[in-house]
Design a protein around this motif. Structure first.
Motif, PDB file in Angstrom:
ATOM      1  N   MET A   1       0.851  -1.163   0.000  1.00  0.00           N
ATOM      2  CA  MET A   1       0.000   0.000   0.000  1.00  0.00           C
ATOM      3  C   MET A   1       0.902   1.232   0.000  1.00  0.00           C
ATOM      4  O   MET A   1       1.824   1.351   0.778  1.00  0.00           O
ATOM      5  N   SER A   2       0.615   2.144  -0.892  1.00  0.00           N
ATOM      6  CA  SER A   2       1.450   3.331  -0.995  1.00  0.00           C
ATOM      7  C   SER A   2       1.212   4.273   0.189  1.00  0.00           C
ATOM      8  O   SER A   2       0.237   4.153   0.919  1.00  0.00           O
ATOM      9  N   GLU A   3       2.099   5.209   0.326  1.00  0.00           N
ATOM     10  CA  GLU A   3       2.059   6.126   1.472  1.00  0.00           C
ATOM     11  C   GLU A   3       0.804   6.994   1.465  1.00  0.00           C
ATOM     12  O   GLU A   3       0.163   7.189   2.498  1.00  0.00           O
ATOM     13  N   TRP A   4       0.418   7.534   0.287  1.00  0.00           N
ATOM     14  CA  TRP A   4      -0.741   8.424   0.245  1.00  0.00           C
ATOM     15  C   TRP A   4      -2.039   7.669   0.517  1.00  0.00           C
ATOM     16  O   TRP A   4      -2.968   8.224   1.082  1.00  0.00           O
ATOM     17  N   VAL A   5      -2.090   6.375   0.146  1.00  0.00           N
ATOM     18  CA  VAL A   5      -3.302   5.596   0.411  1.00  0.00           C
ATOM     19  C   VAL A   5      -3.421   5.322   1.909  1.00  0.00           C
ATOM     20  O   VAL A   5      -4.511   5.430   2.478  1.00  0.00           O
ATOM     21  N   SER A   6      -2.316   5.000   2.565  1.00  0.00           N
ATOM     22  CA  SER A   6      -2.376   4.742   4.002  1.00  0.00           C
ATOM     23  C   SER A   6      -2.715   6.027   4.768  1.00  0.00           C
ATOM     24  O   SER A   6      -3.456   5.994   5.751  1.00  0.00           O
ATOM     25  N   LEU A   8      -4.509   8.520   3.531  1.00  0.00           N
ATOM     26  CA  LEU A   8      -5.918   8.765   3.224  1.00  0.00           C
ATOM     27  C   LEU A   8      -6.817   7.848   4.040  1.00  0.00           C
ATOM     28  O   LEU A   8      -7.841   8.277   4.565  1.00  0.00           O
ATOM     29  N   ALA A   9      -6.420   6.596   4.176  1.00  0.00           N
ATOM     30  CA  ALA A   9      -7.202   5.632   4.956  1.00  0.00           C
ATOM     31  C   ALA A   9      -7.284   6.055   6.418  1.00  0.00           C
ATOM     32  O   ALA A   9      -8.326   5.876   7.061  1.00  0.00           O
ATOM     33  N   GLY A  10      -6.216   6.642   6.930  1.00  0.00           N
ATOM     34  CA  GLY A  10      -6.220   7.107   8.310  1.00  0.00           C
ATOM     35  C   GLY A  10      -7.139   8.285   8.540  1.00  0.00           C
ATOM     36  O   GLY A  10      -7.674   8.465   9.641  1.00  0.00           O
ATOM     37  N   ARG A  11      -7.342   9.110   7.521  1.00  0.00           N
ATOM     38  CA  ARG A  11      -8.203  10.290   7.649  1.00  0.00           C
ATOM     39  C   ARG A  11      -9.648  10.024   7.270  1.00  0.00           C
ATOM     40  O   ARG A  11     -10.532  10.819   7.584  1.00  0.00           O
ATOM     41  N   LEU A  12      -9.923   8.916   6.578  1.00  0.00           N
ATOM     42  CA  LEU A  12     -11.248   8.690   5.994  1.00  0.00           C
ATOM     43  C   LEU A  12     -12.335   8.494   7.054  1.00  0.00           C
ATOM     44  O   LEU A  12     -13.355   9.175   7.034  1.00  0.00           O
ATOM     45  N   ILE A  13     -12.140   7.581   7.969  1.00  0.00           N
ATOM     46  CA  ILE A  13     -13.156   7.291   8.977  1.00  0.00           C
ATOM     47  C   ILE A  13     -12.860   8.135  10.212  1.00  0.00           C
ATOM     48  O   ILE A  13     -11.819   7.994  10.837  1.00  0.00           O
ATOM     49  N   VAL A  14     -13.800   9.028  10.534  1.00  0.00           N
ATOM     50  CA  VAL A  14     -13.588   9.944  11.661  1.00  0.00           C
ATOM     51  C   VAL A  14     -14.371   9.546  12.902  1.00  0.00           C
ATOM     52  O   VAL A  14     -14.132  10.098  13.976  1.00  0.00           O
ATOM     53  N   GLY A  15     -15.304   8.623  12.785  1.00  0.00           N
ATOM     54  CA  GLY A  15     -16.083   8.207  13.942  1.00  0.00           C
ATOM     55  C   GLY A  15     -17.127   7.180  13.566  1.00  0.00           C
ATOM     56  O   GLY A  15     -17.188   6.723  12.427  1.00  0.00           O
ATOM     57  N   ARG A  16     -17.919   6.842  14.561  1.00  0.00           N
ATOM     58  CA  ARG A  16     -19.005   5.889  14.341  1.00  0.00           C
ATOM     59  C   ARG A  16     -20.279   6.417  14.982  1.00  0.00           C
ATOM     60  O   ARG A  16     -20.244   7.068  16.023  1.00  0.00           O
ATOM     61  N   LYS A  17     -21.395   6.096  14.339  1.00  0.00           N
ATOM     62  CA  LYS A  17     -22.698   6.466  14.883  1.00  0.00           C
ATOM     63  C   LYS A  17     -23.101   5.441  15.944  1.00  0.00           C
ATOM     64  O   LYS A  17     -22.445   4.407  16.101  1.00  0.00           O
ATOM     65  N   ARG A  18     -24.172   5.694  16.629  1.00  0.00           N
ATOM     66  CA  ARG A  18     -24.632   4.799  17.688  1.00  0.00           C
ATOM     67  C   ARG A  18     -24.998   3.426  17.155  1.00  0.00           C
ATOM     68  O   ARG A  18     -24.888   2.433  17.873  1.00  0.00           O
ATOM     69  N   ASP A  19     -25.449   3.370  15.906  1.00  0.00           N
ATOM     70  CA  ASP A  19     -25.851   2.086  15.331  1.00  0.00           C
ATOM     71  C   ASP A  19     -24.699   1.344  14.662  1.00  0.00           C
ATOM     72  O   ASP A  19     -24.896   0.295  14.061  1.00  0.00           O
ATOM     73  N   GLN A  30     -13.747  12.932  -0.879  1.00  0.00           N
ATOM     74  CA  GLN A  30     -13.610  13.564  -2.189  1.00  0.00           C
ATOM     75  C   GLN A  30     -12.281  13.165  -2.834  1.00  0.00           C
ATOM     76  O   GLN A  30     -12.225  12.880  -4.035  1.00  0.00           O
ATOM     77  N   GLU A  31     -11.202  13.128  -2.059  1.00  0.00           N
ATOM     78  CA  GLU A  31      -9.901  12.713  -2.593  1.00  0.00           C
ATOM     79  C   GLU A  31      -9.939  11.271  -3.071  1.00  0.00           C
ATOM     80  O   GLU A  31      -9.351  10.936  -4.097  1.00  0.00           O
ATOM     81  N   LEU A  32     -10.643  10.413  -2.336  1.00  0.00           N
ATOM     82  CA  LEU A  32     -10.768   9.014  -2.718  1.00  0.00           C
ATOM     83  C   LEU A  32     -11.557   8.867  -4.014  1.00  0.00           C
ATOM     84  O   LEU A  32     -11.175   8.096  -4.899  1.00  0.00           O
ATOM     85  N   ILE A  33     -12.622   9.641  -4.160  1.00  0.00           N
ATOM     86  CA  ILE A  33     -13.424   9.604  -5.388  1.00  0.00           C
ATOM     87  C   ILE A  33     -12.592  10.068  -6.581  1.00  0.00           C
ATOM     88  O   ILE A  33     -12.631   9.462  -7.650  1.00  0.00           O
ATOM     89  N   GLU A  34     -11.816  11.132  -6.397  1.00  0.00           N
ATOM     90  CA  GLU A  34     -10.966  11.630  -7.482  1.00  0.00           C
ATOM     91  C   GLU A  34      -9.863  10.636  -7.829  1.00  0.00           C
ATOM     92  O   GLU A  34      -9.474  10.516  -8.989  1.00  0.00           O
TER      93      GLU A  34
END
Length: 87
Positions: A1-6, A8-19, A30-34
């Motif tokens: 896995m390249s550095e920018w993907v790792s 990006l993966a660290g920044r992607l999920i910021v939390g979880r909902k109650r469910d 947006q960066e992932l979509i691009e």
């Protein structure tokens, strides 16, 4: 896995909902979509490396494409005094 993907993966999920559903960072999403639009990039591998489901990433990309098509489509303009096609 390249550095920018790792990174990006660290920044992607910021939390979880109650469910249990994840909350995603809008900028990282947006960066992932691009990144999916780059030549030679596998959507499934990119999703797997970022820890999300490939179907979710595909849904994000399709919604983004639909939004850009709607924004790019010119509005139909009828000349004044023109009669409608069907009466």
């Amino acid at each position: 896995m390249s550095e920018w993907v790792s990174e990006l993966a660290g920044r992607l999920i910021v939390g979880r909902k109650r469910d249990g559903r994840c909350v995603y960072d809008a900028q990282a999403k947006q960066e992932l979509i691009e990144a999916c639009g780059r030549p030679g990039i596998s959507m499934a591998k990119l999703a797997r490396d970022c820890g999300i489901n490939a179907n979710l990433l595909n849904t994000w990309v399709r919604k983004h494409e639909r939004k850009t098509v709607v924004l790019a489509a010119p509005a139909a303009v009828e000349p004044e005094g023109a009669a409608p096609a069907f009466v």
